[in-house]
Design a protein around this motif. Structure first.
Motif, PDB file in Angstrom:
ATOM      1  N   GLY A   1     -89.834 -15.271  66.304  1.00  0.00           N
ATOM      2  CA  GLY A   1     -90.942 -16.035  65.706  1.00  0.00           C
ATOM      3  C   GLY A   1     -91.464 -15.421  64.420  1.00  0.00           C
ATOM      4  O   GLY A   1     -92.463 -15.875  63.867  1.00  0.00           O
ATOM      5  N   CYS A   2     -90.773 -14.391  63.933  1.00  0.00           N
ATOM      6  CA  CYS A   2     -91.273 -13.626  62.778  1.00  0.00           C
ATOM      7  C   CYS A   2     -91.350 -14.484  61.517  1.00  0.00           C
ATOM      8  O   CYS A   2     -90.419 -15.227  61.213  1.00  0.00           O
ATOM      9  CB  CYS A   2     -90.358 -12.433  62.542  1.00  0.00           C
ATOM     10  SG  CYS A   2     -90.805 -11.469  61.103  1.00  0.00           S
ATOM     11  N   ILE A   3     -92.478 -14.372  60.798  1.00  0.00           N
ATOM     12  CA  ILE A   3     -92.581 -15.117  59.542  1.00  0.00           C
ATOM     13  C   ILE A   3     -92.485 -14.173  58.341  1.00  0.00           C
ATOM     14  O   ILE A   3     -92.854 -14.519  57.229  1.00  0.00           O
ATOM     15  CB  ILE A   3     -93.865 -15.977  59.464  1.00  0.00           C
ATOM     16  CG1 ILE A   3     -95.090 -15.171  59.887  1.00  0.00           C
ATOM     17  CG2 ILE A   3     -93.739 -17.221  60.298  1.00  0.00           C
ATOM     18  CD1 ILE A   3     -96.402 -15.922  59.684  1.00  0.00           C
ATOM     19  N   GLU A   4     -91.987 -12.968  58.609  1.00  0.00           N
ATOM     20  CA  GLU A   4     -91.633 -12.018  57.541  1.00  0.00           C
ATOM     21  C   GLU A   4     -92.806 -11.640  56.644  1.00  0.00           C
ATOM     22  O   GLU A   4     -92.647 -11.517  55.433  1.00  0.00           O
ATOM     23  CB  GLU A   4     -90.465 -12.585  56.712  1.00  0.00           C
ATOM     24  CG  GLU A   4     -89.227 -12.828  57.547  1.00  0.00           C
ATOM     25  CD  GLU A   4     -88.345 -13.930  57.003  1.00  0.00           C
ATOM     26  OE1 GLU A   4     -88.205 -14.012  55.779  1.00  0.00           O
ATOM     27  OE2 GLU A   4     -87.800 -14.711  57.810  1.00  0.00           O
TER      28      GLU A   4
ATOM     29  N   GLU B   1     -80.078 -16.795  54.279  1.00  0.00           N
ATOM     30  CA  GLU B   1     -80.286 -18.082  54.965  1.00  0.00           C
ATOM     31  C   GLU B   1     -80.980 -17.961  56.307  1.00  0.00           C
ATOM     32  O   GLU B   1     -81.281 -18.963  56.947  1.00  0.00           O
ATOM     33  CB  GLU B   1     -78.956 -18.847  55.150  1.00  0.00           C
ATOM     34  CG  GLU B   1     -78.292 -19.175  53.839  1.00  0.00           C
ATOM     35  CD  GLU B   1     -77.164 -20.177  53.985  1.00  0.00           C
ATOM     36  OE1 GLU B   1     -76.913 -20.655  55.091  1.00  0.00           O
ATOM     37  OE2 GLU B   1     -76.540 -20.485  52.960  1.00  0.00           O
ATOM     38  N   LYS B   2     -81.210 -16.727  56.777  1.00  0.00           N
ATOM     39  CA  LYS B   2     -81.810 -16.573  58.110  1.00  0.00           C
ATOM     40  C   LYS B   2     -83.338 -16.510  58.004  1.00  0.00           C
ATOM     41  O   LYS B   2     -83.891 -16.320  56.935  1.00  0.00           O
ATOM     42  CB  LYS B   2     -81.283 -15.300  58.773  1.00  0.00           C
ATOM     43  CG  LYS B   2     -79.787 -15.293  58.994  1.00  0.00           C
ATOM     44  CD  LYS B   2     -79.401 -16.306  60.036  1.00  0.00           C
ATOM     45  CE  LYS B   2     -77.900 -16.354  60.243  1.00  0.00           C
ATOM     46  NZ  LYS B   2     -77.517 -17.480  61.078  1.00  0.00           N
ATOM     47  N   GLY B   3     -83.976 -16.598  59.162  1.00  0.00           N
ATOM     48  CA  GLY B   3     -85.426 -16.436  59.232  1.00  0.00           C
ATOM     49  C   GLY B   3     -86.190 -17.706  58.916  1.00  0.00           C
ATOM     50  O   GLY B   3     -85.671 -18.818  58.995  1.00  0.00           O
ATOM     51  N   ILE B   4     -87.439 -17.510  58.511  1.00  0.00           N
ATOM     52  CA  ILE B   4     -88.351 -18.634  58.320  1.00  0.00           C
ATOM     53  C   ILE B   4     -87.991 -19.481  57.087  1.00  0.00           C
ATOM     54  O   ILE B   4     -87.516 -18.950  56.084  1.00  0.00           O
ATOM     55  CB  ILE B   4     -89.809 -18.122  58.174  1.00  0.00           C
ATOM     56  CG1 ILE B   4     -90.827 -19.238  57.945  1.00  0.00           C
ATOM     57  CG2 ILE B   4     -89.931 -17.125  57.013  1.00  0.00           C
ATOM     58  CD1 ILE B   4     -91.351 -19.835  59.174  1.00  0.00           C
ATOM     59  N   THR B   5     -88.165 -20.776  57.198  1.00  0.00           N
ATOM     60  CA  THR B   5     -88.081 -21.671  56.047  1.00  0.00           C
ATOM     61  C   THR B   5     -89.368 -22.480  56.016  1.00  0.00           C
ATOM     62  O   THR B   5     -89.560 -23.372  56.834  1.00  0.00           O
ATOM     63  CB  THR B   5     -86.864 -22.614  56.157  1.00  0.00           C
ATOM     64  OG1 THR B   5     -85.686 -21.810  56.111  1.00  0.00           O
ATOM     65  CG2 THR B   5     -86.805 -23.605  55.006  1.00  0.00           C
TER      66      THR B   5
END
Lengths: 623, 293
Positions: A596-599, A615-619
């Motif tokens: 759920g990390c939004i970096e 391309e990974k993680g939050i968009t």
């Protein structure tokens, strides 16, 4: 190995400005962005300023992108009103700071970062292409190496390549800064944590409610009990048909009295003044009768969803001049009245056929959070390392002085200075580290923004004080009333600011940024002088799980964060301070669920923190 | 230089959009073609991606063709958006109606021969199969008619431009075993049906920059796709009317069997109510199961 002149790491507003400026100067540069598309990881509060300082030159967005910026870019609303509210329970005392807001300002627009950065990317990308460069999304830089005078970049996704210079624009949690050893990680004392929700509100309803026209907007700041004893405050900016509502708090103060970032937002939402600002008419579905056949239940569910969607879209257009025009021009409707009739009809249908109620509530679209560097404390004194120049958040540069909050414009100014420095080195074929970096450092030092991060601006203080001149001085704490009285005198103010600037900003900060300034004084003001506000509906605030569920992710199988001190006091506080609740405690050890990390980097001070692979993680959809 | 440029052709198909919200069925469970939106078939999209790869890696000249009614233009446009095609061909004629795969292959063969200004294609791509019928044989039949070396199930390929040689990797499914990857080499021209799992990978900065440029060019071009479109009839294509359409189709559909619906072997239960109730109910089920154990 492929060779390029310049690599820019990070496709935020600063990195993109650097790319565009290099293209303006006819230089080849490639920009690497880890997100799936440009803008997918960018968020801001967001107001974008264009400034005209009295001393020195600030490079603005229009200096980089030309005048088309003002006419073509997807800007939300020009912010003309700037009001500070002191809150205590239902009471609010308001001070108009519009004059301070427009101080040395050409214009200020509310913006949504995703849309805006996509526009920047289009301009910058097309210009960069002419010189053999461009934008490459979905690429995460892993390391930079210097060997025999050659600089190579290694990424997770591409073959190694060679460059002559690097501009690091990879944000507040800059990995380039860490892996080159250019600076230590920022510590909580140097950071703010910001969290925001984007709220939907039809255009004309917003204009009426905020007393603004089609071509302007308002910013409202909040301090007092909404801060729950923390140093910082809330903000509410009007966008075209959305509202940005959030809070920015000193990280140190959050660590002192731990509170969940979303609880601080919820506290804002519950304030009666804000509740009235964001309220809207919201359809509430009726539970479907379980005794009906399954097929019928399904049919009802689909019909209700479709009708509600139609009603919402149509209403959105009805409350917007351009939307109404588009509907009439398309020939679907003859007049505004006809749209209203149709709206009423759908409403009646929903109500009579399916029991849908229309209640007063508010609609959240997107939750986001980020760390913000406090330029007064953490700007890099030497913003370069070898042939890497740091700009914007990566260099720890942002302006936070009371109600003055600026970041995007500072990053753009840095970007121009960095691009100019690199271009000069390329022209003279001298990529000596000192020749390039020294020149850039000097240029940054000359920036009016650096001056603002170093010392108090006498004139700004004067405007600020005159905005607060109606506040009766005897009702606030004795220390403050004395300072206020002293500062009201031109001579004393001049002397005091002169003395303070000699003493140094860092020594003054603990006095200026105190609980007294951010909490006690505003609470007292509100209590004694405030208007009582009322709001008689209860907003249905989503839980953090519901907020996270709305976000779009492409989860990586491996975590980009490694917890190295699972039992430290700091990490235990992350259970509350992580804006998306990625941490929990099991057997007295802090464990991470990275999905759920939004970096935002809140946990970065005591973890091995990397951005996710390409391309990974939050968009983010709005930013 | 121009003579050594790689000529790549793609044959595609307009198919019903089977995604939710777009597909419509008749009451007897058959597809309602009139109500269902049509799009570029998913396998054709993969073939277009393979063509884009040749554009980026070898600066290929790409032509896309399809046989179908005038509305099939949409599929060509969507394909151009993917592969930045330099030329679009629509083979449309009433006499093509009722064609089986062999008659279709005859039209496509004639079409491919007309591509690139009549210069022979080096590589022809087609999809693995269609999504609206078991017609995976159109590709191979076209290859046979063209007389090109044929490769099916292809998951990767590279071209040695100087030696005019192609190297392909393909999946060979072996029943009861895992698929085997086979690597083969052949002189151009070749015909490839591309496997649905194919995904182009660009690993250098220049390739990515070219990819970015092609994407932009593709957006601009497909917005004005009619400028790239050529429409052919049986006459302009120069096909023998006896070999196309119904007369050219040896297949006779005698009867269509309805596939009986398979009985579900597992019992599924739908949990109703509010989110909280649903979660409670599921949690209870699980705890009950654990208790029994």
């Amino acid at each position: 190995m492929e060779k390029f002149d310049v690599a820019i790491v990070g496709g935020g507003s600063a990195g993109l400005a650097a790319l565009k400026q290099l293209a303006n100067l006819g230089k080849q540069a490639v920009l690497l962005e880890s997100g799936k598309a440009i803008g997918s990881k960018s968020i801001s509060g967001g107001i974008l300023y264009s400034k005209k300082p009295k001393h020195g030159k600030a490079y603005n967005v229009e200096d980089v992108y030309g005048q088309e910026f003002v006419t073509d870019a997807p800007l939300e609303r020009p912010i003309l009103k700037y009001i500070l509210h002191a809150t205590s329970n239902e009471k609010v005392y308001s001070i108009d700071l519009s004059a301070a807001h427009s101080y040395q300002t050409n214009y200020a627009y509310s913006v949504l970062m995703n849309k805006l950065n996509s526009w920047f990317a289009k301009q910058a990308g097309e210009s960069a292409e002419k010189y053999g460069g461009g934008i490459i999304p979905g690429v995460h830089v892993q390391s930079v190496e210097w060997k025999d005078g050659i600089t190579t970049i290694e990424t997770n996704e591409l073959d190694r390549f060679q460059v002559k210079a690097i501009i690091a624009a990879d944000g507040v949690n800059s990995e380039i800064a860490e892996l080159t050893g250019a600076r230590a990680k920022f510590v909580p004392q140097e950071l703010y944590q910001g969290a925001k929700v984007l709220i939907k509100l039809p255009e004309q309803i917003m204009e009426k409610r905020f007393n603004i026209s089609e071509s302007d907007g308002a910013a409202h700041l909040f301090s007092g009990d909404i801060a729950q004893g923390h140093i910082g405050g809330g903000f509410l900016y009007t966008n075209r048909d959305t509202i940005s509502l959030g809070g920015v708090y000193h990280y140190d103060s959050l660590l002192g009295k731990v509170v969940e970032p979303y609880e601080l937002i919820n506290k804002l939402i519950l304030n009666p003044m804000i509740r009235e600002f964001i309220k809207d008419e919201v359809p509430q579905k009726e539970e479907i009768d379980k005794s009906l056949p399954k097929e019928e239940q399904l049919r009802i569910r689909f019909s209700v969803s479709k009708l509600i969607r139609t009603w919402q879209d149509l209403r959105q257009s009805y409350h917007s001049t351009s939307g109404t025009e588009a509907l009439i021009n398309s020939g679907k409707y003859k007049s505004r009245e006809e749209i209203l009739e149709r709206l009423d009809l759908i409403r009646k249908d929903l109500n009579s056929k399916y029991g849908t109620k229309f209640i007063t509530d508010y609609v959240e679209l997107e939750y986001s959070a980020k760390l913000v560097p406090d330029g007064k404390r953490c700007r890099m004194k030497k913003p370069y390392h070898k042939n890497v120049l740091f700009i914007g958040d990566a260099a720890g540069r942002g302006i936070f002085v009371g109600p003055r909050i600026e970041g995007i414009n500072v990053g753009v100014d840095d970007a121009v200075r960095a691009a100019d420095s690199v271009s000069r080195s390329l022209d003279r074929n001298n990529l000596d580290y000192e020749y390039l970096g020294g020149f850039y450092a000097h240029s940054v030092d000359e920036s009016p923004y650096t001056r603002d991060m170093k010392q108090i601006d006498k004139d700004y203080l004067k405007i600020f004080l005159s905005a607060t001149k109606d506040v009766p001085k005897d009702i606030i704490g004795s220390r403050y009333s004395m300072i206020f009285k002293l500062m009201s005198s031109e001579t004393f103010r001049g002397l005091a600011v002169g003395f303070a600037n000699i003493l140094g900003y860092d020594r003054l900060l603990p006095i200026l940024e105190s609980e007294e300034t951010y909490n006690q004084v505003p609470i007292e003001l509100a209590e004694k002088l405030g208007r009582r506000m009322t709001s008689d509906y209860r907003p249905s605030i989503p839980t953090i799980a519901e907020r996270v569920a709305k976000l779009k992710y492409d989860d990586d199988t491996v975590s980009h964060i490694k917890v190295s001190k699972p039992t430290s006091e700091f990490m235990k506080k992350m259970v509350s301070l992580c804006p998306t609740r990625c941490y929990s405690i099991e057997d007295n050890q802090v464990v991470l669920q990275h999905e759920g990390c939004i970096e935002c980097g809140t946990c970065a001070p005591e973890t091995e923190w990397r951005h996710p692979r390409g391309e990974k993680g939050i968009t983010y959809q709005y930013g | 230089m121009e003579s050594s440029r790689l000529n790549v052709s793609v044959i595609i198909k307009l198919e019903p959009d089977f995604s939710e919200g777009n597909v419509s069925y008749n009451s007897d469970g058959t597809l309602n073609r009139a109500e269902t939106k049509s799009i570029l078939g998913p396998h054709s999209a993969v073939a277009s991606m393979a063509a884009l790869n040749t554009k980026i890696m070898y600066n290929a000249d790409v032509s896309v063709g399809t046989m179908g009614p005038p509305i099939a233009e949409q599929a060509l446009q969507q394909s151009q958006l993917i592969c930045d095609a330099d030329e679009l061909h629509l083979y449309s004629d009433r006499i093509f109606a009722g064609a089986d795969t062999l008659a279709t292959a005859e039209v496509l063969r004639a079409g491919v021969d007309k591509m690139h200004g009549g210069v022979k294609s080096d590589i022809v791509f087609s999809g693995h199969r269609a999504s609206d019928g078991e017609t995976g044989q159109t590709g191979p039949q076209t290859a046979w008619k063209l007389g090109y070396t044929f490769f099916g199930n292809v998951i990767g390929f590279s071209v040695d431009l100087e030696r005019r040689l192609a190297r392909v990797t393909r999946l060979v499914p072996i029943q009861g075993l895992h698929d085997v990857i086979e690597e083969l080499e052949a002189p151009l021209p070749i015909f490839i049906t591309i496997h649905p799992s194919y995904k182009p990978v660009f690993t250098t900065v220049s390739q990515r920059l070219t990819f970015f440029k092609c994407q932009k060019e593709a957006r601009d071009r497909s917005a004005l796709y009619k400028n790239y479109l050529k429409t052919f009839t049986a006459q302009t294509l120069g096909v023998d009317p006896k070999l196309v359409g119904l007369p050219g189709s040896p297949t006779i559909v005698y009867r269509v069997e309805k596939i009986p619906r398979a009985k579900t072997s597992r019992m599924a239960e739908i949990v109703d109510g509010s989110k909280r109730d649903q979660i409670k109910a599921v949690a209870k089920k699980i705890t009950d199961m654990v208790k029994v154990k």
